[in-house]
Design a protein around this motif. Sequence first.
Motif, PDB file in Angstrom:
ATOM      1  N   TYR A  19       0.831  -1.200   0.000  1.00 16.86           N
ATOM      2  CA  TYR A  19       0.000   0.000   0.000  1.00 16.86           C
ATOM      3  C   TYR A  19       0.871   1.258   0.000  1.00 16.86           C
ATOM      4  CZ  TYR A  19      -2.847   3.772   1.888  1.00 16.86           C
ATOM      5  OH  TYR A  19      -3.450   4.982   2.098  1.00 16.86           O
ATOM      6  N   ARG A  20       1.869   1.273   0.865  1.00 19.21           N
ATOM      7  CA  ARG A  20       2.755   2.451   0.946  1.00 19.21           C
ATOM      8  C   ARG A  20       3.516   2.656  -0.354  1.00 19.21           C
ATOM      9  NH1 ARG A  20       4.671   1.150   7.059  1.00 19.21           N
ATOM     10  NH2 ARG A  20       2.997   2.270   8.118  1.00 19.21           N
ATOM     11  N   GLN A  21       3.969   1.563  -0.934  1.00 15.30           N
ATOM     12  CA  GLN A  21       4.690   1.655  -2.204  1.00 15.30           C
ATOM     13  C   GLN A  21       3.776   2.188  -3.312  1.00 15.30           C
ATOM     14  OE1 GLN A  21       6.419  -2.030  -3.546  1.00 15.30           O
ATOM     15  NE2 GLN A  21       7.118  -1.164  -5.475  1.00 15.30           N
ATOM     16  N   HIS A  26       1.830   6.399  -6.871  1.00 14.64           N
ATOM     17  CA  HIS A  26       0.709   7.219  -7.324  1.00 14.64           C
ATOM     18  C   HIS A  26       1.052   8.699  -7.206  1.00 14.64           C
ATOM     19  CE1 HIS A  26      -3.129   9.397  -6.834  1.00 14.64           C
ATOM     20  NE2 HIS A  26      -3.514   8.595  -7.797  1.00 14.64           N
ATOM     21  N   SER A  27       1.661   9.067  -6.107  1.00 15.03           N
ATOM     22  CA  SER A  27       2.054  10.458  -5.901  1.00 15.03           C
ATOM     23  C   SER A  27       3.052  10.904  -6.964  1.00 15.03           C
ATOM     24  CB  SER A  27       2.650  10.622  -4.504  1.00 15.03           C
ATOM     25  OG  SER A  27       3.046  11.951  -4.290  1.00 15.03           O
ATOM     26  N   SER A  28       4.022  10.056  -7.255  1.00 16.16           N
ATOM     27  CA  SER A  28       5.015  10.369  -8.287  1.00 16.16           C
ATOM     28  C   SER A  28       4.360  10.489  -9.659  1.00 16.16           C
ATOM     29  CB  SER A  28       6.094   9.291  -8.334  1.00 16.16           C
ATOM     30  OG  SER A  28       6.816   9.256  -7.138  1.00 16.16           O
ATOM     31  N   ALA A  31       2.421  13.737  -9.958  1.00 17.58           N
ATOM     32  CA  ALA A  31       3.326  14.864 -10.206  1.00 17.58           C
ATOM     33  C   ALA A  31       3.783  14.867 -11.664  1.00 17.58           C
ATOM     34  CB  ALA A  31       4.526  14.791  -9.265  1.00 17.58           C
ATOM     35  N   ARG A  32       4.062  13.692 -12.200  1.00 23.39           N
ATOM     36  CA  ARG A  32       4.491  13.586 -13.604  1.00 23.39           C
ATOM     37  C   ARG A  32       3.372  14.013 -14.548  1.00 23.39           C
ATOM     38  NH1 ARG A  32       7.994  14.221 -17.344  1.00 23.39           N
ATOM     39  NH2 ARG A  32       8.144  12.596 -18.901  1.00 23.39           N
ATOM     40  N   VAL A  33       2.162  13.600 -14.259  1.00 25.29           N
ATOM     41  CA  VAL A  33       1.014  13.992 -15.087  1.00 25.29           C
ATOM     42  C   VAL A  33       0.842  15.511 -15.048  1.00 25.29           C
ATOM     43  CG1 VAL A  33      -1.517  13.938 -15.206  1.00 25.29           C
ATOM     44  CG2 VAL A  33      -0.246  11.809 -14.995  1.00 25.29           C
ATOM     45  N   ASP A  34       0.948  16.096 -13.874  1.00 24.59           N
ATOM     46  CA  ASP A  34       0.828  17.551 -13.754  1.00 24.59           C
ATOM     47  C   ASP A  34       1.900  18.261 -14.577  1.00 24.59           C
ATOM     48  OD1 ASP A  34      -1.338  17.234 -12.077  1.00 24.59           O
ATOM     49  OD2 ASP A  34      -0.198  17.586 -10.230  1.00 24.59           O
TER      50      ASP A  34
END
Length: 67
Positions: A19-21, A26-28, A31-34
């Motif tokens: 889950y943490r991974q 997902h967070s990375s 950020a890449r999509v943004d």
Amino acid sequence: MESEISQLEARAALLLSDYRQLRSEHSSLRARVDALETENSVLRDKLSQAISRLEALLARLPEQEDA
């Protein structure tokens, strides 16, 4: 019974790790999509400007007459 609890603890630890991974990934990715959306917007603006300049140049060309 002790063995089952140990197995459940191990599975819970593994699930928590996964889950943490995934949350970090997902967070990375978010950020890449943004960043890509921002880059896309900049490129779209540049393309629009280039099209406008090209249309202005074409408008200034004299029209050819067919002989």
